[in-house]
Design an enzyme around this catalytic site. Structure first.
Site, mmCIF file in Angstrom:
data_model
loop_
_atom_site.group_PDB
_atom_site.id
_atom_site.type_symbol
_atom_site.label_atom_id
_atom_site.label_comp_id
_atom_site.label_asym_id
_atom_site.label_seq_id
_atom_site.Cartn_x
_atom_site.Cartn_y
_atom_site.Cartn_z
ATOM 1 N N CYS A 1 6.946 -10.550 5.525
ATOM 2 C CA CYS A 1 6.441 -10.475 6.930
ATOM 3 C C CYS A 1 5.828 -11.993 7.313
ATOM 4 O O CYS A 1 4.846 -12.143 7.870
ATOM 5 C CB CYS A 1 5.156 -9.435 7.111
ATOM 6 S SG CYS A 1 3.857 -9.661 6.201
ATOM 7 N N PRO B 1 0.674 -1.229 0.077
ATOM 8 C CA PRO B 1 -0.040 0.042 -0.004
ATOM 9 C C PRO B 1 0.927 1.278 0.140
ATOM 10 O O PRO B 1 0.372 2.442 -0.141
ATOM 11 C CB PRO B 1 -0.815 -0.095 1.295
ATOM 12 C CG PRO B 1 0.028 -0.967 2.080
ATOM 13 C CD PRO B 1 0.828 -1.796 1.324
#
Length: 478
Positions: free
Chosen positions: A400, A283
């Site tokens: 992640c 994002p």
């Protein structure tokens, strides 16, 4: 690291209560729920209508029920839905309660299902999704929310079941939740020792995933990872002194500590970089950190999704220092002709198992076979990005995820493919440079987060989400 898709079925992982999924919204019933015609004994007497049941449910609980239903149907991500139309008209107090209910049920679903299942007349029975969800919501309030009156949690869960078109199950929901309330008056003591299966269940995580963490990081670390997955920390940054989205050209984007650390490492990898590519940019938080640190660079931010790229462009335009950024829709796995880049951030989509505190639904949909699929995609993205890396340039690969298949094994396989011009760059020196420049706090302790020259943060241990980052450099003649 963008995590894939939205949450799993409300039937959840093995041992869940639900027997399937509800379907799309309709009428006055909650979105995603169909009523099923059932014969009701005449001796049961009259029952409330759907409208009468709805009138007895607070807006916060009604919104939470609808959002959890949609998450269970994989029709939305909890974060997006909690900031969508179902919460727009709510008061601040109701919005906060809705958020607490949604995130709490998703985090504790495995533990809730186990607790409730033992109280059913037939513990092996599979319940209709709306019934299972009403029980989870009621049990969560009774067991984990000490400011909610027991009668409110119980009665509204019963009405949610009725509202969802399952009036035949209201008596069972009422009886089971009364047992939950009674059993909670004398909480069990902490056992002297718990098996992996037991603490995985107690802390609301799938056993197969926790067993992997025990194998990779040890038992105590796995427990801390699970504990961190049960809360979204709002504690002050352990790494940085300044944060938040403030007015002005020097404002920082809203970004979590782990993501910012990865972005700062990428910027430190090539100080003064002239051409930068963020190849999986949405994002956009890390892209903005790169733009803030490398004000003279030409920066290309791409994403494979048209929708995400549009949101990315909109976000970048809100910052004065984002003017040098260029956005484009692009598939990073495809080698394109054009000038090479001296810095590439390859922050690939992943399973997101390092972010379960913020994305609790991941644990309910992720399956072991997903790891190989993700790893294959990650290798393709990394190989495509490396084809655009200039001689002397550096690439930071990150996820992640806590899973070796998506991290160390991807790097090992790409390096083993025979590109003799690639070498690893230890991150210790980059961390030292961030500390020397004042970007990283002097007292920030990251020694235990570095292994084999790569960064590996663990939730509950390093004060942020779980991240992996490694830097590769293209050097001619190696």
């Amino acid at each position: 690291m963008r995590t894939p898709g939205s949450g799993g079925t409300q039937g959840g992982s093995a041992g869940g209560l639900g027997r399937g999924s509800g379907r799309g919204p309709g009428g006055g019933k909650p979105a995603g729920v169909k009523s099923v015609a059932r014969r009701r004994p005449e001796s049961a007497g009259p029952t409330l209508s759907v409208a009468e049941a709805a009138a007895k449910i607070t807006p916060a609980r009604r919104a939470a029920f609808e959002i959890l239903t949609l998450v269970g149907e994989e029709k939305g991500h909890s974060d997006e839905l909690l900031h969508g139309q179902r919460t727009e008209a709510l008061s601040i107090e109701d919005r906060n309660l809705t958020t607490a209910l949604v995130m709490g049920v998703l985090r504790w679903q495995i533990a809730l299902d186990s607790r409730v299942q033992r109280l059913l007349e037939r513990p092996d029975q599979r319940l209709a999704p709306p019934v299972a969800l009403a029980l989870r919501l009621g049990a969560f309030q009774l067991l984990y929310m000490d400011r909610i009156p027991a009668h409110a949690a119980l009665s509204e869960s019963v009405e949610l079941c009725r509202w969802a078109g399952e009036p035949h199950a209201t008596g069972m929901v009422n009886a089971v939740l009364r047992k939950v309330a009674a059993s909670n008056s004398t909480p069990p003591g902490k056992p002297l020792f718990e098996t992996t299966a037991k603490f995985a269940e107690r802390l609301g995580h799938p056993r197969w995933l926790v067993e992997r963490w025990v194998s990779s990081y040890g038992r105590e670390a796995a427990i801390k990872i699970c504990e961190a997955g049960q809360s979204e920390s709002n504690s002050p940054s352990m790494f940085f002194d300044v944060g938040g989205e403030l007015p002005g050209a020097t404002s920082l984007p809203v970004i979590d500590d782990g993501s910012r650390l990865v972005a700062e490492l990428a910027a430190a990898a090539v100080p003064g970089a002239k051409r930068i590519w963020d190849c999986c940019a949405a994002p956009g938080g890390k892209t903005l950190i790169l733009a803030l640190r490398e004000t003279g660079a030409e920066i290309l931010a791409t994403d494979i999704s048209v929708k995400r790229t549009a949101r990315l462009r909109s976000r970048l335009e809100r910052y004065g220092y984002g003017e040098q950024l260029r956005c484009a829709v692009a598939d990073a796995t495809i080698a394109e002709t054009g000038p090479a880049f001296d810095l590439i951030l390859c922050d690939v989509p992943c399973t997101g198992t390092g972010t379960l505190g913020r994305n609790p639904e991941i644990r309910h949909r992720l399956q072991p076979e997903d790891l190989a699929r993700q790893a294959a995609r990650q290798r393709a993205i990394l190989e495509g990005a490396l084809r655009r890396l200039a001689v002397g340039g550096r690439l930071l690969y990150s996820t992640c995820s806590l899973e070796p298949e998506e991290n160390e094994q991807v790097i090992e396989e790409v390096l083993a493919a025979g590109d003799a011009e690639l070498r690893r760059v230890p991150v210790e020196g980059l961390i030292a440079s961030l500390r020397a420049s004042g970007v990283l706090r002097e007292e920030a302790e990251l020694t235990s987060a570095v292994s084999g020259g790569a960064l590996r943060t663990l939730p509950g241990i390093h004060g942020c989400d779980g991240f992996y980052a490694v830097v590769l450099e293209r050097v001619a003649g190696l």
